[in-house]
Write a protein that holds these residues in place. Structure first.
Motif, PDB file in Angstrom:
ATOM      1  N   VAL A 140     -25.523 -12.108  -0.149  1.00 18.19           N
ATOM      2  CA  VAL A 140     -25.530 -13.562   0.018  1.00 18.19           C
ATOM      3  C   VAL A 140     -24.099 -14.103   0.007  1.00 18.19           C
ATOM      4  N   THR A 141     -23.291 -13.601  -0.908  1.00 16.52           N
ATOM      5  CA  THR A 141     -21.895 -14.050  -0.982  1.00 16.52           C
ATOM      6  C   THR A 141     -21.157 -13.728   0.312  1.00 16.52           C
ATOM      7  N   ASP A 142     -21.364 -12.525   0.826  1.00 15.34           N
ATOM      8  CA  ASP A 142     -20.701 -12.142   2.079  1.00 15.34           C
ATOM      9  C   ASP A 142     -21.161 -13.006   3.246  1.00 15.34           C
ATOM     10  N   SER A 143     -22.455 -13.314   3.289  1.00 13.79           N
ATOM     11  CA  SER A 143     -22.957 -14.109   4.408  1.00 13.79           C
ATOM     12  C   SER A 143     -22.503 -15.564   4.322  1.00 13.79           C
ATOM     13  N   VAL A 144     -22.203 -16.053   3.133  1.00 11.26           N
ATOM     14  CA  VAL A 144     -21.702 -17.416   2.976  1.00 11.26           C
ATOM     15  C   VAL A 144     -20.199 -17.463   3.224  1.00 11.26           C
ATOM     16  N   ASP A 145     -19.479 -16.442   2.788  1.00  4.88           N
ATOM     17  CA  ASP A 145     -18.023 -16.427   2.953  1.00  4.88           C
ATOM     18  C   ASP A 145     -17.600 -16.268   4.404  1.00  4.88           C
ATOM     19  N   ARG A 146     -18.358 -15.521   5.180  1.00  2.66           N
ATOM     20  CA  ARG A 146     -17.977 -15.261   6.569  1.00  2.66           C
ATOM     21  C   ARG A 146     -17.854 -16.543   7.394  1.00  2.66           C
ATOM     22  N   PRO A 147     -18.836 -17.438   7.389  1.00  2.00           N
ATOM     23  CA  PRO A 147     -18.687 -18.679   8.160  1.00  2.00           C
ATOM     24  C   PRO A 147     -17.570 -19.581   7.623  1.00  2.00           C
ATOM     25  N   VAL A 148     -17.375 -19.578   6.319  1.00  2.00           N
ATOM     26  CA  VAL A 148     -16.310 -20.403   5.739  1.00  2.00           C
ATOM     27  C   VAL A 148     -14.955 -19.895   6.211  1.00  2.00           C
ATOM     28  N   GLU A 149     -14.758 -18.576   6.183  1.00  2.00           N
ATOM     29  CA  GLU A 149     -13.493 -18.006   6.655  1.00  2.00           C
ATOM     30  C   GLU A 149     -13.310 -18.240   8.150  1.00  2.00           C
TER      31      GLU A 149
END
Length: 55
Positions: free
Chosen positions: A34-43
């Motif tokens: 979940v953290t990876d999937s949220v961080d990717r769009p933010v980055e």
């Protein structure tokens, strides 16, 4: 007839320990996903805004 209640309690404790470990590792894996999937769009949004690159 022998008393096996101590053995039964030990077996249940072992089963609960294994289930607890499985739930713990599953929750950690899910949290990482979940953290990876949220961080990717933010980055991606940050990179697009600063470098004008399309993700």
């Amino acid at each position: 007839m022998t008393n096996r209640s101590g053995a039964a309690v030990a077996e249940y404790a072992l089963v609960f320990a294994i289930l607890g470990a499985a739930l713990t590792f599953g929750a950690l894996a899910l949290g990482t996903a979940v953290t990876d999937s949220v961080d990717r769009p933010v980055e991606c949004a940050a990179a697009t805004a600063s470098t004008n690159v399309d993700c």
